[in-house]
Design an enzyme around this catalytic site. Structure first.
Site, PDB file in Angstrom:
ATOM      1  N   GLU A  26      34.638  42.411  50.530  1.00 18.62           N
ATOM      2  CA  GLU A  26      33.923  42.421  49.239  1.00 18.62           C
ATOM      3  C   GLU A  26      32.637  41.601  49.294  1.00 18.62           C
ATOM      4  O   GLU A  26      32.414  40.820  50.225  1.00 18.62           O
ATOM      5  CB  GLU A  26      34.831  41.899  48.124  1.00 18.62           C
ATOM      6  CG  GLU A  26      35.239  40.439  48.326  1.00 18.62           C
ATOM      7  CD  GLU A  26      35.471  39.705  47.009  1.00 18.62           C
ATOM      8  OE1 GLU A  26      34.568  39.732  46.141  1.00 18.62           O
ATOM      9  OE2 GLU A  26      36.548  39.089  46.862  1.00 18.62           O
ATOM     10  N   LYS A  87      27.308  40.698  39.267  1.00 21.54           N
ATOM     11  CA  LYS A  87      28.723  40.731  39.640  1.00 21.54           C
ATOM     12  C   LYS A  87      29.300  42.035  39.072  1.00 21.54           C
ATOM     13  O   LYS A  87      29.313  42.231  37.854  1.00 21.54           O
ATOM     14  CB  LYS A  87      29.437  39.514  39.052  1.00 21.54           C
ATOM     15  CG  LYS A  87      30.934  39.479  39.313  1.00 21.54           C
ATOM     16  CD  LYS A  87      31.558  38.196  38.768  1.00 21.54           C
ATOM     17  CE  LYS A  87      33.066  38.342  38.622  1.00 21.54           C
ATOM     18  NZ  LYS A  87      33.670  37.201  37.918  1.00 21.54           N
ATOM     19  N   SER A 141      41.845  39.591  34.751  1.00 21.23           N
ATOM     20  CA  SER A 141      40.903  40.272  35.647  1.00 21.23           C
ATOM     21  C   SER A 141      41.220  41.753  35.779  1.00 21.23           C
ATOM     22  O   SER A 141      42.385  42.151  35.873  1.00 21.23           O
ATOM     23  CB  SER A 141      40.962  39.629  37.029  1.00 21.23           C
ATOM     24  OG  SER A 141      40.158  40.361  37.929  1.00 21.23           O
ATOM     25  N   ASP A 143      40.892  43.250  38.331  1.00 17.66           N
ATOM     26  CA  ASP A 143      41.487  43.415  39.665  1.00 17.66           C
ATOM     27  C   ASP A 143      42.942  43.881  39.560  1.00 17.66           C
ATOM     28  O   ASP A 143      43.416  44.662  40.386  1.00 17.66           O
ATOM     29  CB  ASP A 143      41.492  42.080  40.444  1.00 17.66           C
ATOM     30  CG  ASP A 143      40.101  41.620  40.843  1.00 17.66           C
ATOM     31  OD1 ASP A 143      39.124  42.360  40.623  1.00 17.66           O
ATOM     32  OD2 ASP A 143      40.007  40.491  41.378  1.00 17.66           O
ATOM     33  N   LYS A 160      44.545  31.509  42.958  1.00 19.77           N
ATOM     34  CA  LYS A 160      44.254  30.089  42.725  1.00 19.77           C
ATOM     35  C   LYS A 160      44.906  29.593  41.461  1.00 19.77           C
ATOM     36  O   LYS A 160      45.105  30.363  40.526  1.00 19.77           O
ATOM     37  CB  LYS A 160      42.741  29.927  42.530  1.00 19.77           C
ATOM     38  CG  LYS A 160      42.031  29.594  43.786  1.00 19.77           C
ATOM     39  CD  LYS A 160      40.578  29.438  43.526  1.00 19.77           C
ATOM     40  CE  LYS A 160      39.797  30.694  43.714  1.00 19.77           C
ATOM     41  NZ  LYS A 160      40.360  31.947  43.693  1.00 19.77           N
TER      42      LYS A 160
END
Ligand code: PSU
Ligand code: MN
Length: 304
Positions: A26, A87, A141, A143, A160
């Site tokens: 990425e 982003k 997110s 994601d 995290k």
């Protein structure tokens, strides 16, 4: 039609067409996840590690509106240096493409483009997830939704603890995304090997993992997998030390009113500042470790 939007580097294109191992990488991590010049140095080294382990690296970004698969050094340099790289996650793709802009792709956007190109394995640092306090902020997110829908296996060092790791794992369960521990029973927490949360399955070899990935997609169970690869012992950070730093960064984000897509980049750079660069050092080392595993995994997958 799709081809009008894509630009695949010839080396990557021929590897994909010949069924050779390829690893997607990425670019948000380059433009927004690490400072210059460490970001570019890391990106170059990651590609080298992928090659040394038998696969072709394909760093993914959007350049002048083209979904670009495989970058040269000038392009990596641009992504690492330029201040106006957006982003780009799933929702951003249409506009960055239509306006012919440059975008650094998140895990979600990189998965989308990898899948379009035919790449099955992707290495990154950490995935996005459910943020702490998401009950109020709704900050989850994209994601995670991508992992639910797009057929790419993502090798990461876990999530995290700027995130709520427990809620992130619950979300993935609901979406039917397998969470795998590579050589571990515990989901790793990025800077540390342990998070206190178990993975669904532990695997101890790339070949074993490749078989399960093949089975998932042969069965047409759409979506990706999260492969948690713990940071090597020698680079692991002290639990208490890093969690204190993260808590401090979270407080500062709150008092400054940081929201939305700025949150992750802000927290990463704050944690780096608070730890006087130690978190960045660990971050770089765990990315190398993930690149190695992803390359070996793609070699095994290409044999099946
Ligand atoms: N975690 C990191 N470094 C990163 C990111 C996450 O340690 O650079 C990036 C990844 O690109 C990830 C994105 O996909 O942040 C998640 O952002 P958001 O939470 O806004 O979806
Ligand atoms: Mn978010």
């Amino acid at each position: 039609m799709l081809n009008n939007y894509l630009s695949i580097k010839p080396e990557v294109d021929s590897a994909i067409k010949n069924g050779l191992p390829v690893v997607a990488l990425e670019s948000t991590i380059i433009s927004h996840g690490m400072p210059y010049p460490e970001n570019i140095k890391t990106a170059v080294e990651v590609e080298k590690i992928v090659r040394e382990n038998g696969a072709v690296p394909a760093t993914i970004a959007i350049l002048n509106g083209k979904l670009t698969v495989g970058l040269n050094e000038d392009e990596l340099e641009l992504l690492g240096k330029s201040k106006d790289i957006v982003k780009a996650s799933r929702r951003d793709l249409p506009f960055i493409v239509a306006k012919k802009m440059n975008g650094a792709t998140t895990v979600a956007a990189t998965m989308i483009i990898a899948a379009i190109a035919g790449i099955k394995v992707f290495a990154t640092g950490g995935i996005g997830g459910v943020h702490r306090q998401a009950q109020e902020t709704f900050d989850i997110s994209a994601d995670l939704q991508e992992l639910a829908n797009t057929n790419v296996a993502v090798v990461c060092a876990g999530a995290k603890s700027i995130l709520d790791i427990g809620l992130t794992l619950e979300y993935l369960e609901t979406q039917g995304v397998p969470v795998v521990g590579f050589g571990t029973d515990e989901f790793p927490a990025f800077y540390t090997r342990k998070s206190g949360f178990k993975v669904d399955y532990r695997v101890d070899s790339e070949a074993e993992l490749a078989k399960a990935i093949k089975a998932k997609w042969d069965l047409q169970l759409k979506g990706g997998l999260v492969i948690g690869n713990p940071i090597p012992y020698e680079y692991e950070m002290n639990h208490e030390y890093i969690n204190k730093a993260i808590n401090k960064a979270l407080l500062e984000a709150e008092s400054r009113g940081i929201r939305g897509k700025e949150t992750t980049p802000f927290l990463l750079s704050k944690v780096k500042e608070i730890t006087e660069g130690k978190s960045l050092e660990s971050n770089i080392k765990l990315v190398y470790n993930n690149a190695r595993l992803a390359a070996k995994l793609s070699v095994e997958l290409s044999k099946l």
